[in-house]
Each structure stands twice: as structure tokens, then as C-alpha cells.
Design a protein around this motif. Structure first.
Motif, PDB file in Angstrom:
ATOM      1  N   MET A   1       0.841  -1.199   0.000  1.00  0.00           N
ATOM      2  CA  MET A   1       0.000   0.000   0.000  1.00  0.00           C
ATOM      3  C   MET A   1       0.875   1.248   0.000  1.00  0.00           C
ATOM      4  SD  MET A   1      -3.205  -0.631   2.558  1.00  0.00           S
ATOM      5  CE  MET A   1      -4.357  -1.962   2.291  1.00  0.00           C
ATOM      6  N   ILE A   2       0.396   2.264  -0.696  1.00  0.00           N
ATOM      7  CA  ILE A   2       1.092   3.544  -0.763  1.00  0.00           C
ATOM      8  C   ILE A   2       0.238   4.603  -0.078  1.00  0.00           C
ATOM      9  CG2 ILE A   2       1.976   5.349  -2.292  1.00  0.00           C
ATOM     10  CD1 ILE A   2       2.376   3.187  -4.424  1.00  0.00           C
ATOM     11  N   LEU A   3       0.856   5.407   0.775  1.00  0.00           N
ATOM     12  CA  LEU A   3       0.203   6.566   1.368  1.00  0.00           C
ATOM     13  C   LEU A   3       0.749   7.807   0.668  1.00  0.00           C
ATOM     14  CD1 LEU A   3      -1.490   8.116   3.477  1.00  0.00           C
ATOM     15  CD2 LEU A   3       0.475   7.926   5.043  1.00  0.00           C
ATOM     16  N   ALA A   4      -0.133   8.576   0.035  1.00  0.00           N
ATOM     17  CA  ALA A   4       0.258   9.813  -0.639  1.00  0.00           C
ATOM     18  C   ALA A   4      -0.339  10.990   0.120  1.00  0.00           C
ATOM     19  CB  ALA A   4      -0.228   9.808  -2.085  1.00  0.00           C
ATOM     20  N   VAL A   5       0.476  12.041   0.325  1.00  0.00           N
ATOM     21  CA  VAL A   5       0.046  13.207   1.102  1.00  0.00           C
ATOM     22  C   VAL A   5       0.427  14.462   0.341  1.00  0.00           C
ATOM     23  CG1 VAL A   5       0.248  14.433   3.296  1.00  0.00           C
ATOM     24  CG2 VAL A   5       0.441  11.933   3.255  1.00  0.00           C
ATOM     25  N   ASP A   6      -0.544  15.321   0.102  1.00  0.00           N
ATOM     26  CA  ASP A   6      -0.303  16.598  -0.578  1.00  0.00           C
ATOM     27  C   ASP A   6      -0.694  17.726   0.360  1.00  0.00           C
ATOM     28  OD1 ASP A   6       0.138  18.561  -2.594  1.00  0.00           O
ATOM     29  OD2 ASP A   6      -2.015  18.558  -3.029  1.00  0.00           O
ATOM     30  N   ILE A   7       0.295  18.474   0.847  1.00  0.00           N
ATOM     31  CA  ILE A   7       0.067  19.553   1.806  1.00  0.00           C
ATOM     32  C   ILE A   7      -0.076  20.858   1.039  1.00  0.00           C
ATOM     33  CG2 ILE A   7       0.945  20.746   3.848  1.00  0.00           C
ATOM     34  CD1 ILE A   7       2.694  18.210   4.338  1.00  0.00           C
ATOM     35  N   GLY A   8      -1.309  21.349   0.968  1.00  0.00           N
ATOM     36  CA  GLY A   8      -1.589  22.610   0.293  1.00  0.00           C
ATOM     37  C   GLY A   8      -1.832  23.721   1.291  1.00  0.00           C
ATOM     38  N   ASN A   9      -2.038  24.931   0.775  1.00  0.00           N
ATOM     39  CA  ASN A   9      -2.192  26.083   1.651  1.00  0.00           C
ATOM     40  C   ASN A   9      -3.501  26.074   2.424  1.00  0.00           C
ATOM     41  OD1 ASN A   9       0.217  27.907   1.173  1.00  0.00           O
ATOM     42  ND2 ASN A   9      -0.440  27.556  -0.926  1.00  0.00           N
ATOM     43  N   SER A  10      -4.546  25.473   1.853  1.00  0.00           N
ATOM     44  CA  SER A  10      -5.846  25.427   2.528  1.00  0.00           C
ATOM     45  C   SER A  10      -6.201  24.040   3.029  1.00  0.00           C
ATOM     46  CB  SER A  10      -6.958  25.905   1.591  1.00  0.00           C
ATOM     47  OG  SER A  10      -6.771  27.250   1.227  1.00  0.00           O
TER      48      SER A  10
END
Length: 252
Positions: A1-10
Motif C-alpha cells: 500500500m502507498i500513502l500519498a500526502v499533498d500539503i496545500g495552503n488550505s
């Protein structure tokens, strides 16, 4: 399994991939939130999904919020026992970047370009409805040709309500008529329908400049508001950025 995380401004988008996307989440971005607070949130999300953190075999993340980058690197490493791959323009993407300074390209935009090219395999434009409205153009040969950036819908709404005495913050939904009959509908017309025109105008100018048509992908948290109001989008992919992170991780 892959955990993907995208940290944006909101928002912080998270997803779990196991042959397909099996789980998606969005959290509010709070730059001064502590390691422990985010760790509790992530543990709760996994517990509610029934997926153990120990099942994660690879972690990939992008961040455009520098104060949270190190926090999430440490937290994800401790909770999953996997060192996160942090996206940068120095990683292999199988795309070339034809802008003046490739290192200026946001990692979320890079992920959008990778995923868009993977999906379309021809000239494409990815429109991301986030804190900023970003438009990334990718050629059929896999060249990131450039970017357009404007304030996002929520940013425009916030600026309007903050800087005027009598204009309220209203829901970002289409109004019943472009000619607003009350304040709320007038603002929704100007922002929601106005952004439809903005996107259509930018795409038309891009096509005129390239002298060919392009396929257009809509993504981001507010894509589902705008997509039904125009026929310019070939695809609606709300979680496209996470898929780009997954693809980059596979190449690296």
C-alpha cells in the motif's frame, strides 16, 4: 500500500493506494498545528478506515507549506516506519520542464503535470481549483510548457468579504441567474460564473498560442463546482495530484 500526502495552503489531501485508490481524506491546513495534533488526526483516520498503519509500504508527500514539511516528514516516518519520499523537481518524472527556473515549479503542479500526461498522452492542460487557481500546460511529448496562476475561488471570496464593508461570505455555488437579484446571487455570479469565463478564456488563449487544441483536466477541491458549468473539461479528476505523487514515487 502507498500513502500519498499533498500539503496545500488550505487543505491537506491524503490517499491510500492498493492497486486502486481505496481511501481519500481532506484535512484543513493549519501551519502552526503541532506534530502531536496531526499524528492524532492521522491515527484516527486510519483507525476509522480499518487500515493499519503497519500496512503502508511506501509514503510519498509534497508540500507547499514549508512550516509543515518537516513536521509531516517526521510524523509519517514515525507512524508508518517508512521514510517519506518528498517530491522535488530533482526527482525523475519522465517529463521535461521548459520554464525559466524549473525549481520555481510547485511540487503540486509537478504532480498534476505527471498525472495529466499519464492520463491523456497528448497535449493537455490541468486546471487545479485550490487556494490558487493554477493552469499547467503539458505537451504530447511530455514537456511542461508553463503555468498560469490566479487567486482561487475561496481566496477571491475571502478578499471580497474582508475588504468590503457590506459584502458577506456566501456559499460558492452557481446562482440561479447570471444577473444577480440579491447580494448573495450577485457575488456567486461574479465569482463562480466569472471563474468559468476565466478558465475558458485562458484555455482558448493557450490553444491560440500553441495553434492546436488541448484536452483539459479539472482537479482540486472546488473542481466539482465549476466542471458542470462548462464543456471545456475532458475529465474531472478531484484527486489528480495524489495520483501524480504515486506515479513519481513509482519512478523513484
Amino acid at each position: 500500500m502507498i500513502l500519498a500526502v499533498d500539503i496545500g495552503n488550505s487543505n491537506i489531501a491524503l490517499g491510500i493506494y492498493n492497486q486502486r485508490w481505496v481511501q481519500h481524506w481532506r484535512l484543513s491546513t493549519v501551519a502552526n498545528k503541532t506534530f502531536d495534533e496531526y499524528a492524532i488526526q492521522l491515527q484516527s483516520l486510519f483507525a476509522n478506515s480499518g487500515i493499519p498503519l503497519s500496512a503502508i509500504e511506501q509514503v510519498v508527500m509534497s508540500s507547499v507549506v514549508p512550516p509543515l514539511t518537516a513536521t509531516f516528514q517526521r510524523m509519517l516516518a514515525e507512524l508508518t516506519q517508512r521514510q517519506p519520499l518528498v517530491i522535488s523537481t530533482s526527482l525523475r518524472t519522465d517529463l521535461s520542464i521548459a520554464i525559466d527556473n524549473p525549481h520555481e515549479l510547485g511540487t503540486d503542479l509537478l504532480a498534476n503535470a505527471v498525472a495529466g500526461h499519464h492520463l491523456i498522452r497528448t497535449d493537455c492542460v490541468v486546471v487545479d481549483f485550490g487556494t490558487a487557481l493554477s493552469v499547467v500546460t503539458v505537451s504530447q511529448t511530455g514537456e511542461i510548457q508553463g503555468v498560469c496562476i490566479a487567486p482561487g475561488l475561496e481566496s477571491a471570496m475571502k478578499a471580497l468579504s474582508t475588504n468590503t464593508a457590506q459584502l458577506p461570505f456566501v456559499p460558492l455555488v452557481p446562482p440561479p441567474s447570471v444577473i444577480g437579484k440579491n447580494t448573495a446571487h450577485a457575488i456567486q455570479s461574479g465569482i463562480v460564473l466569472g471563474y468559468v469565463g476565466l478558465v475558458e478564456g485562458l484555455v482558448s488563449r493557450i490553444e491560440n498560442e500553441l495553434e492546436r487544441t488541448v484536452n483539459v483536466i479539472a482537479t482540486g477541491g472546488l473542481a466539482e463546482v465549476i466542471a458542470p458549468l462548462t464543456n471545456r473539461f475532458s475529465r474531472l479528476e478531484p484527486w489528480l495530484t495524489l495520483d501524480g505523487l504515486r506515479l513519481i514515487a513509482a519512478l523513484n
